[in-house]
Design a protein around this motif. Structure first.
Motif, PDB file in Angstrom:
ATOM      1  N   VAL A   1      18.133  -0.201 -21.461  1.00  0.00           N
ATOM      2  CA  VAL A   1      19.479   0.146 -21.910  1.00  0.00           C
ATOM      3  C   VAL A   1      19.709   1.652 -21.783  1.00  0.00           C
ATOM      4  N   ALA A   2      18.698   2.447 -22.149  1.00  0.00           N
ATOM      5  CA  ALA A   2      18.847   3.896 -22.087  1.00  0.00           C
ATOM      6  C   ALA A   2      19.051   4.374 -20.658  1.00  0.00           C
TER       7      ALA A   2
ATOM      8  N   THR B   1      19.047  11.955 -24.320  1.00  0.00           N
ATOM      9  CA  THR B   1      19.555  13.312 -24.538  1.00  0.00           C
ATOM     10  C   THR B   1      20.364  13.807 -23.339  1.00  0.00           C
ATOM     11  N   SER B   2      19.973  13.416 -22.136  1.00  0.00           N
ATOM     12  CA  SER B   2      20.742  13.802 -20.957  1.00  0.00           C
ATOM     13  C   SER B   2      22.140  13.181 -20.983  1.00  0.00           C
ATOM     14  N   ARG B   3      22.189  11.897 -21.348  1.00  0.00           N
ATOM     15  CA  ARG B   3      23.493  11.222 -21.424  1.00  0.00           C
ATOM     16  C   ARG B   3      24.418  11.919 -22.418  1.00  0.00           C
ATOM     17  N   VAL B   4      23.906  12.239 -23.593  1.00  0.00           N
ATOM     18  CA  VAL B   4      24.733  12.864 -24.618  1.00  0.00           C
ATOM     19  C   VAL B   4      25.160  14.268 -24.175  1.00  0.00           C
ATOM     20  N   ALA B   5      24.266  14.995 -23.504  1.00  0.00           N
ATOM     21  CA  ALA B   5      24.630  16.321 -22.999  1.00  0.00           C
ATOM     22  C   ALA B   5      25.775  16.233 -22.009  1.00  0.00           C
ATOM     23  N   MET B   6      25.731  15.247 -21.126  1.00  0.00           N
ATOM     24  CA  MET B   6      26.817  15.092 -20.151  1.00  0.00           C
ATOM     25  C   MET B   6      28.124  14.712 -20.833  1.00  0.00           C
ATOM     26  N   GLU B   7      28.040  13.814 -21.798  1.00  0.00           N
ATOM     27  CA  GLU B   7      29.251  13.409 -22.510  1.00  0.00           C
ATOM     28  C   GLU B   7      29.864  14.573 -23.282  1.00  0.00           C
TER      29      GLU B   7
ATOM     30  N   ASN C   1      11.228   8.337 -18.501  1.00  0.00           N
ATOM     31  CA  ASN C   1      11.156   8.901 -19.857  1.00  0.00           C
ATOM     32  C   ASN C   1      12.471   8.601 -20.578  1.00  0.00           C
ATOM     33  N   ASN C   2      12.495   7.516 -21.316  1.00  0.00           N
ATOM     34  CA  ASN C   2      13.743   7.040 -21.908  1.00  0.00           C
ATOM     35  C   ASN C   2      14.372   7.989 -22.929  1.00  0.00           C
TER      36      ASN C   2
ATOM     37  N   ILE D   1      12.856   2.276 -26.644  1.00  0.00           N
ATOM     38  CA  ILE D   1      11.729   2.376 -25.714  1.00  0.00           C
ATOM     39  C   ILE D   1      11.518   3.837 -25.312  1.00  0.00           C
ATOM     40  N   THR D   2      10.278   4.283 -25.399  1.00  0.00           N
ATOM     41  CA  THR D   2       9.936   5.633 -24.945  1.00  0.00           C
ATOM     42  C   THR D   2       9.440   5.616 -23.512  1.00  0.00           C
TER      43      THR D   2
END
Length: 418
Positions: A84-85, A308-314, A302-303, A75-76
């Motif tokens: 989920v995002a 990208t925010s989640r991956v940056a934090m991880e 904005n999904n 979903i965008t």
């Protein structure tokens, strides 16, 4: 670049554009710390999307996650629906950012930009307290919509409003009086004096480092004193971390060094990770008195930004490696700028982490340095009330070699104009 290429910009695009005037190139691709024009000329980027690209252009770790999400028809556009995002983002934000710092905040998605989160913070503060006045600071910048503009200091930007900007009172930022310690006695006095004419404020809004205002750095003790005053007087403290958050000063939040817990925090720019639009308003749970839909916006969910925010934090905030590297690289710039200030009259430096300023007593020289830098393949902008500061916001992921290359360009440009 031929004349025909630029005609569409000159004939169709509004004159309100600014960066394209100072950087007359047609950019096409970018990767890491570099951006390239359509003719293949490379520019080292010490601007990083005004702080929206802390992890660099087209960061491969974030790009892979984004492409995968798009290709599986993730979903965008989701407004504020549960996805989920969004769930994955919130769980990661809590685990990687809030919990390790002992912060208990509710998260609001106010819209995709920094001015959206500032507007929501001001509205919430007024709703919670029932008061209208906001205290802001000299040389502050908080955004271009009317509420955010009312607490912004720049006279040119304020004039663009076209109407009186009210319900905000500026106070002197730390070191505004060039070395005179501001201990808030005057602020405290006018709060208590029924003849002062100061309406009891709902909130104080402050940047710990004023980027657009000229890389003005507030001392931790000044920030602590401000927080203590707000707490004693039951005034909400809003820290605007739109540009200085997400690791720009070293820690994830710029206020961590002062050891305070603001009532409300505004985040945008690099919180989206990939340069994707997203903003957050964080606030203490007891302040969450919004009615459903009382503050909303079509693009607040904005999904792809959640992904990208989640991956940056991880990837970057599971340990303190990035924080330490940011501080180390910041000292590398500080040393180079200190050397220049000792070598040339009328030059000084200030900053924290990877936001640094080279300050010129002759304001015109800062613009000349940036123009020479552009001609030699480096993007850097000016800031400050007279555009007297060459402001550096390189990606936090920049290499030592890239940093030294850019500093060499700036050193040569400073020598030329000094």
């Amino acid at each position: 670049m031929n004349t025909a290429d630029t005609n569409i910009f000159d004939s169709l695009e509004s004159q309100v554009r600014s960066y394209s005037v100072g950087w007359p190139a047609i950019f096409d691709t970018a990767k890491g710390s570099w951006i390239r024009d359509e003719n293949g000329k490379e520019y080292l980027d010490f601007f990083a999307g005004a702080g929206a690209l802390n992890y660099g252009h087209n960061n491969p770790v974030l790009k892979e996650a984004l492409v995968e999400y798009i290709m599986r028809d993730g979903i965008t556009h989701g407004l504020d629906m549960s996805t989920v995002a969004k769930r994955d983002f919130l769980e990661t934000f809590k685990a990687k950012i809030l919990d390790p710092r002992g912060l208990d905040y509710k998260v609001q998605f106010p819209g995709p930009t920094g001015t959206n989160t500032v507007e929501s913070a001001l509205k919430l503060a007024r709703k919670v307290t029932g008061r209208t006045s906001i205290i802001n600071f000299t040389n502050a910048f908080h955004g271009m919509t009317l509420g955010a503009l009312s607490v912004t200091g720049n006279s040119m930007k304020r004039a663009g409003a076209g109407i009186p900007l009210v319900h905000a009172t500026p106070m002197p930022f730390d070191n505004y009086f060039d070395g005179v310690t501001e201990d808030f006695h005057w602020f405290e006095r006018v709060l208590d004096d029924s003849g002062s004419g100061l309406n009891r404020p709902a909130a104080v809004i402050v940047e710990t480092v004023q980027g657009e205002g000229g890389v003005n750095v507030a001392r931790p003790e000044w920030i602590r004193a401000l927080a203590e005053l707000c707490s004693r007087r039951e005034i909400l403290l809003i820290v605007d971390d739109v540009q200085m958050g997400c690791g720009r000063t070293g820690p994830f939040f710029s206020f961590e060094e002062a050891g305070i817990t603001p009532d409300i925090v505004t985040l945008s720019k690099s919180i989206g990770g990939y340069g994707m639009p997203m903003a957050l308003t964080l606030f203490k749970p007891e302040l969450d008195i919004w009615e459903p839909g009382e503050h909303n916006g079509t693009f607040r969910g904005n999904n792809p930004s959640f992904v990208t925010s989640r991956v940056a934090m991880e990837h970057y905030w599971s340990d303190d490696t990035l924080e330490k590297e940011t501080l180390r690289k910041g000292e590398r710039i500080a040393k180079a700028f200190t050397d220049l200030s000792e070598k040339f009259d009328g030059v000084s430096t200030r900053g924290r982490g990877l936001v640094r300023g080279l300050v010129f007593d002759d304001a015109a020289k800062a613009g000349k340095v940036c123009k020479l830098a552009f001609d030699n393949g480096l993007l850097a902008e000016t800031s400050g009330p007279s555009d007297e500061v060459v402001k550096l916001l390189p990606p936090l992921t920049i290499t030592n070699e890239e940093l030294d290359h850019g500093l060499g360009i700036l050193a040569d440009a400073t020598a030329t104009v000094s």
